[in-house]
Design an enzyme around this catalytic site. Structure first.
Site, mmCIF file in Angstrom:
data_model
loop_
_atom_site.group_PDB
_atom_site.id
_atom_site.type_symbol
_atom_site.label_atom_id
_atom_site.label_comp_id
_atom_site.label_asym_id
_atom_site.label_seq_id
_atom_site.Cartn_x
_atom_site.Cartn_y
_atom_site.Cartn_z
ATOM 1 N N HIS A 270 1.110 -1.057 0.059
ATOM 2 C CA HIS A 270 -0.603 0.183 -0.050
ATOM 3 C C HIS A 270 0.815 1.243 -0.251
ATOM 4 O O HIS A 270 1.543 1.847 1.283
ATOM 5 C CB HIS A 270 -1.186 -0.153 1.053
ATOM 6 C CG HIS A 270 -1.680 -0.922 1.306
ATOM 7 N ND1 HIS A 270 -2.761 -1.425 0.767
ATOM 8 C CD2 HIS A 270 -1.803 -2.258 2.318
ATOM 9 C CE1 HIS A 270 -3.410 -2.611 1.130
ATOM 10 N NE2 HIS A 270 -2.515 -3.343 1.745
ATOM 11 N N THR A 271 1.178 1.680 -0.774
ATOM 12 C CA THR A 271 2.037 2.584 -1.392
ATOM 13 C C THR A 271 1.548 3.880 -0.419
ATOM 14 O O THR A 271 2.374 5.293 -0.571
ATOM 15 C CB THR A 271 2.386 3.398 -3.012
ATOM 16 O OG1 THR A 271 1.626 3.442 -3.028
ATOM 17 C CG2 THR A 271 3.520 1.865 -3.529
ATOM 18 N N CYS A 272 0.309 4.262 -0.463
ATOM 19 C CA CYS A 272 -0.425 5.580 0.104
ATOM 20 C C CYS A 272 0.341 4.974 1.673
ATOM 21 O O CYS A 272 0.300 6.493 2.304
ATOM 22 C CB CYS A 272 -1.662 5.275 0.039
ATOM 23 S SG CYS A 272 -2.363 5.211 -1.243
ATOM 24 N N TYR A 273 0.146 4.494 1.975
ATOM 25 C CA TYR A 273 0.620 3.720 3.650
ATOM 26 C C TYR A 273 2.710 3.337 4.021
ATOM 27 O O TYR A 273 2.149 3.316 5.433
ATOM 28 C CB TYR A 273 -0.089 3.632 4.376
ATOM 29 C CG TYR A 273 -1.812 4.128 4.371
ATOM 30 C CD1 TYR A 273 -2.067 4.993 4.589
ATOM 31 C CD2 TYR A 273 -2.295 2.985 3.434
ATOM 32 C CE1 TYR A 273 -3.545 5.892 4.443
ATOM 33 C CE2 TYR A 273 -3.607 3.751 3.164
ATOM 34 C CZ TYR A 273 -4.136 4.592 3.291
ATOM 35 O OH TYR A 273 -5.427 5.087 3.051
#
Length: 964
Positions: A930-933
């Site tokens: 999850h590159t966002c987090y």
């Protein structure tokens, strides 16, 4: 009236006129001075005795003062001076001067013409130091009829009192006949004056090379210039230029000069009926007159002493004056404390020999700082460190010294010579420890008048690097200490007021340190051997200072204290945080405006009106990334760019929480900066620059600049292969040959070789003209670099050629494209924080760090979601595979898989904050990022080998998003 004749008999001095008086002292008399109607004597114990008329208080307040101010036939001490050790006395027409061991000049008596140096002309009998002589090391004092002089250790002359006849030597252009405060006789500043003598209204000065200068009243021939005119500026006595004058003295209207070889000359008028002689005439000495002659004059009489060294008594430095390099910390600690509290004791210490210390001026202080550092740190430092009580006493003495000079007008630094104190104090051992000393020094520096400030900064500029670094280091430590002191107990409402007061006190002491550091930082940028920028950083500022609150204070009220006024104290991490704070505030403002607009329109028009999105949404297709981005950004209003960015890839169902934005910038910059696209040219250094032969319109370059600005504004690492020159130009800083070397090493090194050539032939053999060859679609053309391109490059004009070459490549050839690029960049990323950045910092914020991969730190900072003892082996297998089975390239690919970029943020690997979450799914599934987090979903693999295979397979596929 008969003048009493004095002679020395052992330890007593007797008067032979009328009644015989014996001086009430058992000490030897070392100096006698006769004024208009009073006399002064100085004893070997430093006591001042006075007698005669006291009509103007010229005897000073005395213990036996029962004469009603008329006079005293009895010899008595000047009572207020009994606590001081005097080293010199001088008597004038109706006033007196006394020089004490701590370089204070006390004045008392007639002040009708400002001759006491108190800033006014009100007569009073009080005894007080002369104002504005603080820190001046005085070697001689002199009194005239209504004026006074002091001569400093480095031959600086200061005068005050009556100037109606030009007797102060400072000119009379302003028509001011009275100078109640000391002024410099600047015309004699470089003349190395060794002796000053005053008549009633004229003055004489003897220089080290034997010159005699006179000025003031000349109506009775007392100036010796062959006329009876007065002189308001010093003028050398031409008749004596062939002789070497060794000493001189003045009577009321006569001047005597003793020359080397025993010749004595006089000029002026002696007595009311005597003839005027306005040129030097030789005196005929009686038997025994051959040899050195010392002359002492007063009123209309003179005494000649034959046979002694003529300069010994009149021109040498008085004994007993305090000097820092003479203190003995091992034997006389009270004496050391007295010296440490005396500003002039610093100004006359550790001077270079002979005349090298004289004429302190911009760029030259005349100090042996290496000897001073060794003495202060080894002798004084050892004595203080070994005894904590002594250390506190020394610190208190030095702090009180600086505080007095800052707060008391009487202690105002008088001349550039006094500034030596400000170079020596930082070498003191107490300056190493944070405390009150550093803020006190900084505050004194900041209160200096502009001329003295200019001199001091020029001295600091020329300091050796170790001394300059020590000064910076000590001030930074003081600032760090003050920042740490903010951690005070503020529990409860009762302590809130105390906390506010403590913060105000802390800022009051912190501000001068930062202001002084600001000047040092500016000097450092101009030094040849400069300190790294990190030497000025306050790393604690991120932990001690609420940056958002400080930023708001800076933007809302520029008069309020804010650390943003001192951007050099912020490291790259802090500046990155400030950029984020600024972007977040702008995003919040844009978000609120959009929501308020929607709310207003909803109430007014209902659902028929199109609502505004609180985000800047770009819908792009992977196959037409550049075209879609250009279309979307071209139609955006500048206010839209301030909204939070959201990316939507056509055909992909993933929701952008940061990961899609990261990949968007990674892909679009990879494509748009490709030389095949034609807008940029790639060099052998693998860096790109603007293609000067491109057919693209400036608007396209503006869109690229907008994309780069959006990346910074949204805290995305872009990894663009631009040279340092681009970031310098974005910050409006000049580019140089080193920037061309980075972009094109071949050309840059060739130009450097041209500059390094030692002979004219080696330059002329190159047969270079002031023009450059460029390619335009495979066609070579020659572009002039100057108005005369046919001129040959020679040894004399090669710097101009190199400068023009660099300017063409990095400025002229790409001016239109870069101007459009910069306009787009500032449209998206316009922030008051940007000008605070250094080019290296801006590059690191955009590109991140490519060589700071601390993989151990990544493991140490990892966070485990819902940890369980059952997963310990799985986590151990993961890190074992990561460290042992992944090479450096695969580790960077994992970083890109996890975060969307293979670059490390400016804050380092600790800012990545990997989050590992063990998920319950089939072992056939791949790890999901999850590159966002920065979160990794790790399935429960049964063994290490399965984990290794799945992880390698996952990091090979790092493009594309889907919902998990």
């Amino acid at each position: 009236r008969t003048v009493p004749q004095w002679r020395r008999r052992g330890r007593r001095v007797r008067a032979s006129a009328g009644s015989r008086q014996v001086l009430a002292t058992s000490s030897r008399v070392t100096q006698l001075e006769a004024g208009g109607r009073h006399s002064l004597a100085l004893t070997s114990e430093g006591q001042v005795l006075a007698w005669g008329s006291n009509s103007c208080g010229q005897l000073g307040p005395r213990a036996d003062d029962g004469s009603g101010g008329g006079g005293s036939l009895r010899v008595g001490p000047v009572t207020p001076l009994m606590g001081h050790r005097a080293v010199l006395v001088a008597a004038g027409g109706g006033h007196s001067l006394v020089l004490t061991a701590d370089h204070q000049v006390f004045a008392f008596g007639d002040n009708s013409h400002g001759q006491l140096g108190r800033g006014h002309c009100q007569t009073g009998s009080g005894l007080a130091p002369v104002r504005r002589l603080g820190g001046l090391p005085v070697r001689q004092i002199a009194c005239g009829g209504r004026h006074s002089f002091v001569l400093s250790h480095s031959a600086v002359l200061l005068a005050w009192g009556s100037n109606d006849r030009g007797q102060l030597g400072c000119g009379t252009e302003d028509g001011n006949a009275t100078r109640p405060l000391p002024v410099e006789c600047s015309a004699l500043r470089n003349r190395r004056v060794r002796r000053i003598a005053c008549g009633h209204d004229h003055t004489a000065a003897v220089t080290a090379d034997g010159g005699l200068f006179t000025f003031g009243a000349g109506d009775l021939g007392q100036l010796g210039h062959g006329s009876n005119s007065s002189e308001s500026l010093p003028r050398q006595v031409a008749e004596l230029m062939g002789s070497r004058v060794v000493t001189a003295d003045c009577g009321t209207s006569v001047t005597y000069a003793s020359c080397q070889g025993g010749r004595v000359y006089a000029f002026g008028t002696v007595g009311p009926s005597a003839s005027v002689c306005n040129k030097p005439w030789p005196l005929t000495l009686g038997p025994g007159g051959a040899g050195d002659v010392d002359v002492s004059a007063g009123g209309g009489r003179a005494f000649l002493r034959v046979g002694g060294p003529p300069m010994a008594a009149k021109s040498s430095i008085p004994e007993g004056l305090l000097s820092l390099d003479s203190c003995d910390p091992d034997g006389d600690w009270p004496g050391c404390l007295a010296i440490a509290a005396c500003p002039a004791a610093y100004a006359r210490a550790f001077l270079l020999p002979d005349i090298e210390h004289e004429n302190p001026r911009p760029g030259w202080h005349g100090l042996d700082l290496d000897a001073a550092a060794e003495f202060l740190q080894k002798r004084l430092g050892a004595a203080a460190v070994s005894n904590p009580e002594r250390r506190q006493e020394l610190l208190a003495a030095q702090t009180e010294l600086l505080t007095d000079l800052t707060e008391r007008e009487e202690a105002h630094l008088a001349d550039a010579e006094c500034l030596r104190l400000l170079l020596l104090l930082p070498l003191s051992p107490e300056f190493e420890s944070p405390g009150p000393l550093q803020p006190a020094l900084a505050e004194l520096v900041l209160r200096l008048p502009r001329p003295l400030m200019t001199v001091l900064l020029s001295w600091i500029m020329e300091l050796r690097l170790r001394h300059f670094a020590r000064l910076v280091r000590c001030l930074i430590r003081a600032a760090q200490h003050l920042l740490a002191s903010s951690d005070c107990d503020a529990n409860g409402e009762a302590n809130e007021a105390a906390k506010v007061d403590a913060d105000e006190q802390r800022i009051r002491r912190l501000r001068p340190c930062l202001d002084f550091l600001k000047r040092l930082h500016a000097l450092n940028s101009d030094r040849r051997d400069r300190l790294p920028a990190s030497s000025f950083h306050l790393a604690e500022i991120r932990d001690r200072v609420p940056l958002e609150k400080d930023y708001r204070a800076w933007t809302e009220n520029r008069n309020q204290f804010s650390f943003l006024k001192y951007p050099f104290v912020f490291d790259s991490h802090a500046k990155m945080e400030l950029l984020k704070v600024d972007a977040r505030m702008q995003m919040e403002q844009a978000f609120r405006e959009a929501m308020m607009f929607n709310l207003f329109q909803g109430f007014t028009f209902g659902a028929i009106f199109d609502m505004r999105s609180p985000f800047l949404v770009l819908r792009v297709a992977r196959q037409a990334l550049i075209q879609d981005a250009v279309v979307s950004l071209s139609s955006c209003h500048p206010a839209e760019l301030k909204k939070p960015l959201r990316i939507t890839f056509k055909g992909e169902e993933a929701v952008d929480e940061g990961g899609l934005t990261k990949e968007f910038f990674l892909l679009i910059f990879r494509q748009i900066l490709d030389p095949v696209y034609g807008m940029f040219t790639c060099f052998d250094s693998n860096l790109v620059w603007f293609n000067h032969s491109t057919l693209e319109c400036p608007e396209n370059f503006s869109l690229i600049g907008t994309l780069l600005g959006l990346a910074i504004y949204n805290s995305i690492l872009a990894a663009v292969p631009f040279p340092m020159a681009l970031f310098k130009k974005l910050l409006r800083q000049p580019v140089a040959l080193d920037d061309l070397k980075e972009l094109d090493p071949t050309v840059g090194n060739s130009l450097q070789s041209l500059l390094d050539a030692e002979t004219a032939n080696s330059v002329e053999e190159l047969e270079l003209n002031f023009e450059i060859e460029t390619k335009m679609f495979d066609h070579v053309q020659r572009v002039p670099l100057s108005a005369s391109p046919e001129d040959r490059v020679t040894l004399g004009n090669r710097e101009s050629y190199v400068s023009a070459y660099v300017d063409f490549v990095l400025n002229r050839s790409c001016r239109d494209a870069f101007d459009a690029f910069q306009a787009g960049f500032e449209r998206a990323c316009g922030s008051p924080v940007l000008p605070l950045l250094e080019p290296q910092e801006l590059q690191a914020i955009i590109n991140g760090e490519s060589g700071c991969f601390d993989w151990d730190q990544l493991e140490q900072g990892a966070i485990y979601v819902n940890p369980s003892p059952d997963y310990q082996q799985l986590i151990a297998n993961f890190w074992s595979v990561f460290h042992q089975d992944l090479d450096e390239d695969n580790k960077r690919r994992f970083l890109r898989f996890l975060t969307g970029s293979d670059r490390v943020p400016v804050q380092g690997m600790s800012a990545v904050r990997l989050r590992i979450q063990v998920v319950h799914c089939s072992p056939r599934c791949l790890p999901v990022a999850h590159t966002c987090y920065n979160m990794l979903d790790l399935p429960r693999y049964p063994d290490r080998e399965t984990l290794r295979q799945k992880l390698l397979l996952a990091i090979d596929e790092t493009e594309g998003f889907s919902l998990v």
